[in-house]
Motif scaffolding. Structure first.
Motif, mmCIF file in Angstrom:
data_model
loop_
_atom_site.group_PDB
_atom_site.id
_atom_site.type_symbol
_atom_site.label_atom_id
_atom_site.label_comp_id
_atom_site.label_asym_id
_atom_site.label_seq_id
_atom_site.Cartn_x
_atom_site.Cartn_y
_atom_site.Cartn_z
ATOM 1 N N ILE A 241 0.839 -1.202 0.000
ATOM 2 C CA ILE A 241 0.000 0.000 0.000
ATOM 3 C C ILE A 241 0.869 1.246 0.000
ATOM 4 O O ILE A 241 0.720 2.141 -0.848
ATOM 5 C CB ILE A 241 -0.931 -0.009 1.226
ATOM 6 N N SER A 242 1.803 1.320 0.941
ATOM 7 C CA SER A 242 2.649 2.505 1.083
ATOM 8 C C SER A 242 3.544 2.704 -0.132
ATOM 9 O O SER A 242 3.784 3.848 -0.542
ATOM 10 C CB SER A 242 3.519 2.380 2.345
ATOM 11 N N GLY A 243 4.025 1.613 -0.700
ATOM 12 C CA GLY A 243 4.930 1.709 -1.839
ATOM 13 C C GLY A 243 4.298 2.325 -3.069
ATOM 14 O O GLY A 243 5.009 2.821 -3.960
ATOM 15 N N ASN A 244 2.970 2.312 -3.142
ATOM 16 C CA ASN A 244 2.276 2.861 -4.316
ATOM 17 C C ASN A 244 1.677 4.244 -4.077
ATOM 18 O O ASN A 244 1.100 4.826 -4.994
ATOM 19 C CB ASN A 244 1.181 1.886 -4.768
ATOM 20 N N GLU A 245 1.805 4.761 -2.863
ATOM 21 C CA GLU A 245 1.221 6.069 -2.563
ATOM 22 C C GLU A 245 1.747 7.161 -3.495
ATOM 23 O O GLU A 245 0.980 7.977 -4.013
ATOM 24 C CB GLU A 245 1.537 6.461 -1.112
ATOM 25 N N GLY A 251 -0.327 10.860 -9.792
ATOM 26 C CA GLY A 251 -1.289 10.623 -10.861
ATOM 27 C C GLY A 251 -0.667 10.191 -12.169
ATOM 28 O O GLY A 251 -1.292 10.268 -13.224
ATOM 29 N N SER A 252 0.587 9.706 -12.110
ATOM 30 C CA SER A 252 1.319 9.422 -13.341
ATOM 31 C C SER A 252 1.241 7.968 -13.794
ATOM 32 O O SER A 252 1.510 7.671 -14.956
ATOM 33 C CB SER A 252 2.796 9.798 -13.157
ATOM 34 N N ASN A 253 0.878 7.067 -12.893
ATOM 35 C CA ASN A 253 0.923 5.646 -13.236
ATOM 36 C C ASN A 253 -0.365 4.950 -12.789
ATOM 37 O O ASN A 253 -0.541 4.660 -11.607
ATOM 38 C CB ASN A 253 2.139 4.986 -12.566
ATOM 39 N N PRO A 254 -1.256 4.643 -13.728
ATOM 40 C CA PRO A 254 -2.503 3.951 -13.354
ATOM 41 C C PRO A 254 -2.259 2.619 -12.652
ATOM 42 O O PRO A 254 -3.069 2.197 -11.826
ATOM 43 C CB PRO A 254 -3.207 3.744 -14.704
ATOM 44 N N GLU A 255 -1.135 1.983 -12.967
ATOM 45 C CA GLU A 255 -0.844 0.696 -12.340
ATOM 46 C C GLU A 255 -0.605 0.855 -10.836
ATOM 47 O O GLU A 255 -0.863 -0.061 -10.058
ATOM 48 C CB GLU A 255 0.373 0.044 -13.000
ATOM 49 N N SER A 256 -0.131 2.042 -10.415
ATOM 50 C CA SER A 256 0.044 2.289 -8.983
ATOM 51 C C SER A 256 -1.297 2.259 -8.270
ATOM 52 O O SER A 256 -1.403 1.766 -7.139
ATOM 53 C CB SER A 256 0.725 3.642 -8.753
ATOM 54 N N VAL A 257 -2.334 2.800 -8.911
ATOM 55 C CA VAL A 257 -3.679 2.754 -8.336
ATOM 56 C C VAL A 257 -4.107 1.303 -8.160
ATOM 57 O O VAL A 257 -4.633 0.907 -7.109
ATOM 58 C CB VAL A 257 -4.685 3.516 -9.213
#
Length: 510
Positions: A241-245, A251-257
Motif C-alpha cells: 500500500i505505502s509503496g504505491n502512494e 497521478g502518473s501511473n494507473p498501475e500504482s492505483v
C-alpha cells in the motif's frame, strides 16, 4: 538501522510546532539549530541511484560527514533503512572508509570497489536546510530525536522547497512514533512524506517514473505463532500500500492505483481471515473501506478505457464512433485518478496510516483477551492456516455449485469466495509443501482470473450505460461495446465450466 517517521508541513508552521506544549513537555534539553548543506554525489549514469542508494557529504559548521543510504523499506508511516556514516575532512566522499563498512559480495560493495569510481563521481544536487533538533522522551519512556527542516533542494537552476518533520527512534518502540504523530496532527496540518531529500533531488535531475509496487513473496516461519504470522502478512500488505502512494498522488501511473488497491484488498482479507483471533477496531475497518472505495472508480474506468474498449472496438466500423467513446472514457479515468490522488493526499488518509501503523506495531488487539483467546493467538500458525483454507474451500464449493449456470448475483458471491481463498492460499503457501501448493494455486488462480474478468465485464456494462445516458451522442458506440461484452461473456460459459471442474478436482495442500 535508521528508523524514522517523516511528515510534510503544509504551511510554514515550524515555530508553532516546536513551541507546542505537547512537544516542550517531552523535551529533555533545549532545542538547537544548525544549517546543514548536503552535496549528493553520483556518476553521470546515476550508478548509485540505479542501485536505490544515495551518497552525500553533509556540512555542519566546519565538520563534514559522509552518509551512504540504502533504499530500505517503508511500512506505513515508518521508514527503515541502513545507513553508513563516517567523518571526512572535506566536501568529497572517502570511498575507502565506505569500503570498510560494506561487504564485498553486495552490489553496493562491488560498485564502491570499482577502480575508476572516484574519478566518475561528481556533485549532482544540493540540499540547504535550517534544522531545529529536539531530543524528546515520550510518556512511555521512548527516546526520540525530532527534527524540523526548512530549506531547499537545488539542482542547477531547478529548485524545490523542503518543509518537513522527521522523528527518529533512538530507544524504544517505533509504534509509539505513530501515536505521538497523531497527537501532533491535531495541532499542525501535515501529510505523510513520500519522498526523501534524495528522492526530491533526483527528481530534479532525472525523468523518473513512479514504478508500481507489487506484493513481495511471503516467507513465514514454520514454527511461528498465528499472531506472528498475522503481523508478517499485515506488514507485507502495508508495504505494498505505502509503496504505491507516491505513484497514486502524482497521478502518473494507473498501475500504482491498481497495486495500491490490491494491497488494500489483501490487507482487508487478512483482517477477515484472522478476525476469529483478533479484532480490528471498527473505525479502522471503516477507513480502510473508504480509501479502497476512493480508488475503485479510477481502476474501473482505466480497465474500461485501456483494455475492454480496446478489444471491443478492434475492427469496428468507422461510423460506430469508437474514438469518441474511448476519449470520453479516458477523460473520466483521468478525473477519477485525480480524485484518488486527493484522497491519498488527505488528512484522513494520513491519520489512517498512522493509526494502522500504531495498531500493528503495538499489537493493540491483545487488550481485553481472555486466556483461551491468548492461547489461540500463540497457537501454531500452520494449524490455523489449514483450518482457514479448508473453511474457505468449502464456502467456495458451496457457492459455486453449478457455476456456469449461476445468475450474476450468485456468481458474484462465488467470485468473492474464490478471491478470499486465493489470498489465503497466497498468504499461507510457504507453510506447506511447494509442489502441492503450486498445483492447487494454479487451478484456483485460473478460476478466479476468469471470474474476475467476468466481473470486469459486468462493471464495464454499467459504466457504458452511464456514459450513454449522460452523453447521448455516444449511445451508438456504447451500444456496440456492450454488444461485444455480451458476446464475450456468452462464449466464456464453456471455458468457465471447464475451469470449475478442474478446480473441484484439485486437492487442498495439507
Amino acid at each position: 538501522m535508521e528508523r524514522e517517521l517523516k511528515l510534510e508541513l503544509l504551511q510554514d508552521q515550524a515555530e508553532g510546532l516546536i513551541g507546542l506544549p505537547l512537544v516542550s513537555s517531552c523535551c529533555v534539553e533545549p532545542p538547537h539549530e544548525d544549517r546543514l548543506v548536503s552535496t549528493y554525489f553520483d556518476t553521470s549514469d546515476l550508478a548509485f541511484r540505479r542501485m536505490h542508494a544515495s551518497l552525500r557529504v553533509r556540512q555542519a559548521g566546519e565538520h563534514f560527514v559522509q552518509t551512504l543510504k540504502t533504499w530500505g523499506t517503508q511500512h506505513g508511516a515508518l521508514y527503515e533503512r541502513e545507513e553508513f556514516e563516517s567523518a571526512v575532512p572535506e566536501n568529497t566522499p572517502d570511498l575507502g572508509a565506505l569500503r570498510d563498512q560494506l561487504p564485498v559480495g553486495t552490489a553496493l560493495g562491488t560498485l564502491l570497489r570499482e577502480d575508476d569510481l572516484a574519478e566518475r563521481l561528481k556533485p549532482i544536487f544540493i540540499t540547504d536546510v535550517r534544522r531545529t533538533v529536539l531530543l524528546l522522551r515520550l510518556p512511555q519512556g521512548d527516546e526520540v530525536e525530532l527534527a524540523v527542516d526548512r530549506g531547499v533542494v537545488r539542482a542547477n537552476d531547478a529548485t524545490e522547497p523542503i518543509r518537513e518533520l522527521e522523528m527518529e527512534i533512538q530507544a524504544g518502540e517505533p509504534a509509539h512514533l505513530s501515536a505521538f504523530a497523531l497527537r501532533l496532527l491535531d495541532a499542525v496540518p501535515m501529510r505523510l512524506s513520500r519522498a526523501s531529500k534524495g528522492d526530491r533531488g533526483y527528481a530534479l535531475v532525472a525523468d523518473e517514473a513512479n514504478e508500481a509496487v507489487r506484493a513481495q513473496p511471503l516467507r513465514l516461519a514454520d514454527a511461528g505463532s498465528a499472531e506472528a504470522v498475522f503481523q508478517c502478512i499485515a506488514e507485507n500488505c502495508l508495504a505494498q500500500i505505502s509503496g504505491n502512494e507516491r505513484g497514486v498522488v502524482n497521478g502518473s501511473n494507473p498501475e500504482s492505483v491498481h497495486q495500491m488497491r490490491v494491497g488494500l484488498r489483501r490487507l482487508r482479507s487478512a483482517l477477515d481471515i484472522f478476525e476469529p483471533l483478533l479484532a480490528c477496531p471498527p473505525a479502522l475497518q471503516s477507513d480502510l473501506k473508504w480509501i479502497a472505495d476512493e480508488l475503485g472508480p479510477a481502476r474501473d474506468w482505466e480497465v474500461l478505457a485501456n483494455a475492454t474498449l480496446r478489444d471491443a472496438f478492434d475492427g469496428a466500423p468507422e461510423d460506430v464512433g469508437a474514438g469518441a467513446v474511448l476519449a470520453a472514457a479516458k477523460a473520466v479515468a483521468a478525473d477519477a485518478r485525480q480524485r484518488a490522488a486527493q484522497a491519498v493526499n488527505s488528512d484522513r488518509y494520513t491519520r489512517l496510516i498512522l493509526t494502522l501503523s500504531h495498531w500493528l506495531g503495538s499489537a493493540d488487539w491483545r487488550h481485553g483477551l481472555d486466556e483461551a483467546q491468548r492461547a489461540a493467538l500463540t497457537g501454531p500458525a500452520r494449524d490455523f492456516a489449514l483450518t482457514t483454507l479448508r473453511k474457505r474451500q468449502r464456502r467456495l464449493l458451496k457457492r459455486g455449485r453449478g457455476m456456469a449456470k449461476l445468475d450474476e448475483q450468485r456468481r458474484h458471491r462465488a467470485r468473492i469466495a474464490a478471491k478470499k481463498l486465493r489470498y489465503a492460499t497466497e498468504f499461507f503457501e510457504s507453510l506447506f509443501a511447494a509442489n502441492k501448493v503450486r498445483r492447487y494455486r494454479r487451478q484456483l488462480s485460473r478460476l478466479q482470473d476468469d471470474l474476475g474478468w467476468r466481473n470486469d465485464m459486468a462493471v464495464a456494462e454499467g459504466l457504458l450505460l452511464r456514459l450513454a445516458t449522460e452523453r447521448q451522442q455516444l449511445a451508438i458506440g456504447c451500444g456496440y461495446a456492450r454488444g461485444y461484452i455480451a458476446r464475450a461473456v456468452s462464449v466464456d460459459r464453456q471455458p468457465l465450466r471447464r475451469l470449475w471442474k478442474q478446480f473441484k478436482a484439485a486437492r487442498l495442500p495439507a
